[in-house]
Design a protein around this motif. Structure first.
Motif, mmCIF file in Angstrom:
data_model
loop_
_atom_site.group_PDB
_atom_site.id
_atom_site.type_symbol
_atom_site.label_atom_id
_atom_site.label_comp_id
_atom_site.label_asym_id
_atom_site.label_seq_id
_atom_site.Cartn_x
_atom_site.Cartn_y
_atom_site.Cartn_z
ATOM 1 N N VAL A 1 -4.615 51.220 -49.420
ATOM 2 C CA VAL A 1 -4.954 52.647 -49.510
ATOM 3 C C VAL A 1 -6.319 52.899 -48.895
ATOM 4 C CG1 VAL A 1 -5.488 54.529 -51.114
ATOM 5 C CG2 VAL A 1 -3.470 53.107 -51.492
ATOM 6 N N THR A 2 -7.270 52.018 -49.165
ATOM 7 C CA THR A 2 -8.601 52.173 -48.593
ATOM 8 C C THR A 2 -8.554 52.080 -47.069
ATOM 9 O OG1 THR A 2 -9.658 51.244 -50.552
ATOM 10 C CG2 THR A 2 -10.935 51.203 -48.515
ATOM 11 N N GLY A 3 -7.731 51.162 -46.549
ATOM 12 C CA GLY A 3 -7.648 50.982 -45.103
ATOM 13 C C GLY A 3 -6.861 52.060 -44.390
ATOM 14 N N LEU A 4 -5.757 52.497 -44.999
ATOM 15 C CA LEU A 4 -4.887 53.459 -44.331
ATOM 16 C C LEU A 4 -5.213 54.913 -44.667
ATOM 17 C CD1 LEU A 4 -1.445 51.615 -44.648
ATOM 18 C CD2 LEU A 4 -2.836 51.890 -42.596
ATOM 19 N N LEU A 5 -5.893 55.108 -45.798
ATOM 20 C CA LEU A 5 -6.290 56.469 -46.187
ATOM 21 C C LEU A 5 -7.766 56.480 -46.576
ATOM 22 C CD1 LEU A 5 -3.349 57.772 -48.413
ATOM 23 C CD2 LEU A 5 -3.946 58.530 -46.106
ATOM 24 N N PRO A 6 -8.665 56.163 -45.642
ATOM 25 C CA PRO A 6 -10.095 56.220 -45.975
ATOM 26 C C PRO A 6 -10.474 57.652 -46.329
ATOM 27 C CG PRO A 6 -9.787 56.026 -43.606
ATOM 28 C CD PRO A 6 -8.437 55.840 -44.230
ATOM 29 N N PRO A 7 -11.580 57.832 -47.056
ATOM 30 C CA PRO A 7 -11.974 59.183 -47.487
ATOM 31 C C PRO A 7 -12.015 60.200 -46.356
ATOM 32 C CG PRO A 7 -13.320 57.546 -48.570
ATOM 33 C CD PRO A 7 -12.478 56.801 -47.566
ATOM 34 N N SER A 8 -12.535 59.825 -45.188
ATOM 35 C CA SER A 8 -12.609 60.775 -44.077
ATOM 36 C C SER A 8 -11.216 61.174 -43.606
ATOM 37 C CB SER A 8 -13.395 60.164 -42.915
ATOM 38 O OG SER A 8 -12.781 58.965 -42.475
ATOM 39 N N ARG A 9 -10.287 60.201 -43.606
ATOM 40 C CA ARG A 9 -8.907 60.480 -43.193
ATOM 41 C C ARG A 9 -8.222 61.378 -44.212
ATOM 42 N NH1 ARG A 9 -5.056 61.595 -39.727
ATOM 43 N NH2 ARG A 9 -3.136 60.431 -39.934
ATOM 44 N N GLU A 10 -8.470 61.104 -45.486
ATOM 45 C CA GLU A 10 -7.887 61.927 -46.541
ATOM 46 C C GLU A 10 -8.345 63.376 -46.403
ATOM 47 O OE1 GLU A 10 -7.567 61.957 -51.426
ATOM 48 O OE2 GLU A 10 -9.300 61.050 -50.458
ATOM 49 N N LEU A 11 -9.644 63.574 -46.118
ATOM 50 C CA LEU A 11 -10.177 64.925 -45.974
ATOM 51 C C LEU A 11 -9.528 65.637 -44.811
ATOM 52 C CD1 LEU A 11 -12.213 67.026 -46.891
ATOM 53 C CD2 LEU A 11 -13.902 65.967 -45.387
ATOM 54 N N CYS A 12 -9.363 64.925 -43.693
ATOM 55 C CA CYS A 12 -8.722 65.540 -42.525
ATOM 56 C C CYS A 12 -7.295 65.953 -42.817
ATOM 57 C CB CYS A 12 -8.733 64.560 -41.355
ATOM 58 S SG CYS A 12 -10.378 64.290 -40.640
ATOM 59 N N LEU A 13 -6.567 65.100 -43.554
ATOM 60 C CA LEU A 13 -5.183 65.408 -43.890
ATOM 61 C C LEU A 13 -5.109 66.611 -44.818
ATOM 62 C CD1 LEU A 13 -3.890 61.757 -44.393
ATOM 63 C CD2 LEU A 13 -3.091 63.352 -42.632
ATOM 64 N N GLU A 14 -6.022 66.678 -45.783
ATOM 65 C CA GLU A 14 -6.033 67.813 -46.692
ATOM 66 C C GLU A 14 -6.350 69.105 -45.951
ATOM 67 O OE1 GLU A 14 -8.864 66.662 -49.593
ATOM 68 O OE2 GLU A 14 -7.440 65.516 -50.811
ATOM 69 N N GLU A 15 -7.312 69.060 -45.038
ATOM 70 C CA GLU A 15 -7.652 70.255 -44.279
ATOM 71 C C GLU A 15 -6.493 70.685 -43.384
ATOM 72 O OE1 GLU A 15 -11.147 69.026 -42.288
ATOM 73 O OE2 GLU A 15 -12.499 69.543 -43.942
ATOM 74 N N GLY A 16 -5.759 69.702 -42.862
ATOM 75 C CA GLY A 16 -4.620 70.024 -42.010
ATOM 76 C C GLY A 16 -3.483 70.658 -42.755
ATOM 77 N N ASN A 17 -3.434 70.451 -44.098
ATOM 78 C CA ASN A 17 -2.362 71.013 -44.917
ATOM 79 C C ASN A 17 -2.695 72.424 -45.386
ATOM 80 O OD1 ASN A 17 -0.696 68.784 -44.759
ATOM 81 N ND2 ASN A 17 -1.619 67.789 -46.558
ATOM 82 N N GLU A 18 -3.918 72.842 -45.156
ATOM 83 C CA GLU A 18 -4.292 74.175 -45.644
ATOM 84 C C GLU A 18 -3.749 75.272 -44.733
ATOM 85 O OE1 GLU A 18 -8.513 74.065 -45.930
ATOM 86 O OE2 GLU A 18 -8.512 72.837 -47.750
#
Length: 200
Positions: free
Chosen positions: A183-200
């Protein structure tokens, strides 16, 4: 006498145990009768062909690996973040490791599908539907990660389960630690933030 549904479930579970223990070549109607402890001919009465038997085993695998209502309820209301995503993954691995005969039977079917097109078609359809359901669940729950990330986690978990059920590369390592690292490697915090912003 057991109801038909109970008998079908008994036979399917026996088939999974046989498949896990003896491999695809050992999966016969007579073999399932033997493992289930039922009269000869019982399995062929319920599943006329080997393909019908395998189809029933695939359905039973799905049933046995489906999270319980209690498992899902225990995670409801929590923030839809990386930790919750990791918790769902840990639960998937836990269910597979607690049902090793189911996991091994699925691996055997995957191997057999490389040799038999009819099994490949059956498994491909089942896996596509399961994958689509995983993506829908993730999206509806607002969890991080899209189809690409979920596919990568499928690949990783398949390898993790195969490793731990056969000859572990690192026998002392825990599956939870592996999931956390993935999870840390495939969904790092910066990646998670980008994905969340893309879902808005």
């Amino acid at each position: 006498m057991a109801r038909n549904d109970d008998r079908r479930q008994l036979l399917a579970d026996a088939g999974l145990n046989l498949l896990a223990g003896e491999g695809a070549r050992g999966l016969t109607h007579r073999g399932v009768d033997r493992v289930a402890g039922v009269p000869l001919g019982t399995t062929s009465n319920y599943f006329r062909t080997r393909e019908a038997l395998i189809s029933a085993l695939v359905v039973r695998i799905g049933e046995r690996l489906t999270p319980s209502t209690e498992d899902l309820a225990a995670r409801s209301g929590r923030p839809a973040d990386r930790e919750l995503f990791a918790d769902y993954l840990r639960d998937i691995v836990r269910r597979l490791m607690q049902n090793p005969e189911v996991a091994l039977a699925l691996i055997e079917l995957r191997l057999e599908s490389s040799r038999r097109p009819e099994i490949a078609a059956l498994l491909a359809d089942w896996r596509r539907r399961a994958f689509a359901a995983d993506v829908d669940f993730n999206t509806n729950a607002g969890l991080p990660g899209g189809p690409e990330e979920i596919a990568l986690f499928h690949y990783a978990i398949d390898g993790l389960i195969l490793d731990h059920l056969t000859t572990p590369l690192l026998p002392e390592s825990s599956t939870d630690e592996a999931i956390d690292a993935l999870v840390t490697g495939l969904l790092p915090p910066s990646r998670e933030l980008c994905l969340e912003e893309g879902n808005e």
